[in-house]
Structures are given as C-alpha cells and as structure tokens.
Design an enzyme around this catalytic site. Structure first.
Site, PDB file in Angstrom:
ATOM      1  CB  CYS A 103      45.893  38.828  44.153  1.00 54.99           C
ATOM      2  SG  CYS A 103      45.741  40.134  45.399  1.00 54.99           S
ATOM      3  N   GLY A 119      38.404  40.542  41.348  1.00 52.71           N
ATOM      4  CA  GLY A 119      39.637  39.958  41.846  1.00 52.71           C
ATOM      5  C   GLY A 119      39.470  38.603  42.502  1.00 52.71           C
ATOM      6  NE  ARG A 173      37.804  41.601  47.470  1.00 48.42           N
ATOM      7  CZ  ARG A 173      38.477  40.574  46.971  1.00 48.42           C
ATOM      8  NH1 ARG A 173      38.654  40.474  45.670  1.00 48.42           N
ATOM      9  NH2 ARG A 173      38.975  39.639  47.768  1.00 48.42           N
ATOM     10  CB  VAL A 207      42.766  50.930  49.440  1.00 50.75           C
ATOM     11  CG1 VAL A 207      44.268  50.766  49.613  1.00 50.75           C
ATOM     12  CG2 VAL A 207      42.460  51.506  48.065  1.00 50.75           C
ATOM     13  CB  ALA A 208      43.508  46.026  52.366  1.00 49.32           C
TER      14      ALA A 208
END
EC number: 2.3.1.181
Length: 224
Positions: free
Chosen positions: A176, A78, A76, A159-160
């Site tokens: 992040c 990020g 993913r 999404v978390a």
C-alpha cells in the site's frame, strides 16, 4: 462450487486462479450488469492501483518473473498490494447504481462485515485506520487490505484477508506504499500456522465466508 442457496449468486472457488482471468471475468459481469459475490484465491501477483508509486516495487520486472509473480496494473484506488494462495479474496460485483447504494455505505460495510466476521469465527479484534484502508492489529500489523473499483456504478475488486498465506509476495513491495508496514495472517495471529492444511482450518475458512456473505446480503437487502 456454489455455496448453498443464497439471494444472489455466491461462488466459492477452491483452487487458485490467475489474476488476469479474474480481470476478464469481471469485465463480462460489468457489461452484463450480472451481480454476484466471489470468494477465491490467486496465484502470486502484485496488483498496482492507480496511486502506485514506482518506489513501491522492490524488484525489477525480471526479478518478479524469476519469482513467478505476475504484475498487473488495475483501476482500483490505492497503491500496490499482493495476492497469493491461502489468502481469502472477496469480490462483490454489485450494481450500486440500480440499487441506489451510496458508495460510502458500501465501503464502510465491507470492512465492518470483515471485522465482525473475523471476530465471530476466530476471536480476532482488528481495527480500521482512516488514513490507510484495511484492518490492523493493535500493534499496527495489517491483516486485511481493501480497494474498490467502481465503473458505471458497478463494483469490482474488494477485500483481501491474509488467512493462511505465507506473505512472501508482500516482501517484494512496500504494501500500500508504506515502507516497513508489517503484514500478518489470521493463522499466525491465532497460533494455528502449522495447521494450514488441516480439515478444521479449511472448515473455519468456509464458515468465515458463509458468515461474511450472509451479513453482506442482509446489509444491502440483496434478494433479487
């Protein structure tokens, strides 16, 4: 268990699962182009997106192991983020290509729906940040992380939402890639942290998931 009857398969997994198991599962879905929506939680893990910097990891591999935290590279976007029990992780597995869903619309809808659902169930008003995907309090505390993996036009990751998790795993990284970024949870913000094991708390969690799923399905007409 499967939550009610829905246009696409919706799975609500009550027990935590190892992140590696999810990776194997999503690969099966991708190969078969089988769509579904998964709500789950994970045992402590740090996932490293394709932009992860070495400086984002604050422990050595040995120390992560001593703290029973897995480290998993993922495809993913990020930097590094964390998952742990009590967090609500939402994985939409959708064939964007065959449904002709623009990626920009898909990404925006996930955060919009999360924001609206948190406000509806918990009265929380969170804001996005164009420079750092996710949802934040007015004080800049991060409650929701997001990151998609799109391969062959098929989505995974998602999404978390920090719900009742204690946020300890986040202390082992720069979330992040941002040093000093403070994480928050829904129950902390609503003053319910001491009630994380109450039936009412679990019921609200399920209500949030139900509302999220309904709005997501309606947004993209996922009826077949």
């Amino acid at each position: 268990m499967i939550m009610n009857r829905q246009p696409i398969s919706i799975l609500y997994l009550e027990k935590p699962m190892r992140y590696g198991r999810y990776v194997r599962y999503t690969e099966l879905l991708r190969r078969s182009r089988r769509e579904n929506l998964v709500f789950c939680q994970h045992y402590p893990v740090v996932t490293m997106g394709v932009q992860t910097q070495a400086s984002s990891l604050l422990l050595s591999a040995e120390d992560f192991a001593r703290n029973a935290v897995d480290i998993v590279p993922v495809k993913r976007g990020g930097d590094a983020t964390a998952h742990e029990p009590g967090q609500i992780v939402i994985y939409p597995h959708i064939d964007l290509r065959s449904r002709k869903i623009p990626l920009s619309d898909f990404v925006k809808a996930m955060l919009d729906i999360t924001s609206e659902s948190l406000d509806s169930v918990f009265g929380l008003k969170l804001r996005p940040d164009a420079k750092a995907p996710g949802l934040y309090t007015d004080a800049g505390e991060k409650v929701v992380s997001s990151g998609l993996e799109i391969r062959s036009g098929f989505s995974s990751s998602g999404v978390a939402v920090n719900y009742s998790n204690e946020l300890q795993t986040f202390s082992f990284i720069h979330p992040c890639g941002y040093p000093g970024l403070r994480m928050q949870s829904v129950l902390q913000l609503t003053g319910q942290a001491e009630k994380k094991h109450d039936p009412e708390t679990d019921a609200k969690k399920k209500e949030f998931c139900r509302i999220w799923a309904e709005r997501f399905i309606q947004s993209f007409s996922l009826y077949s």
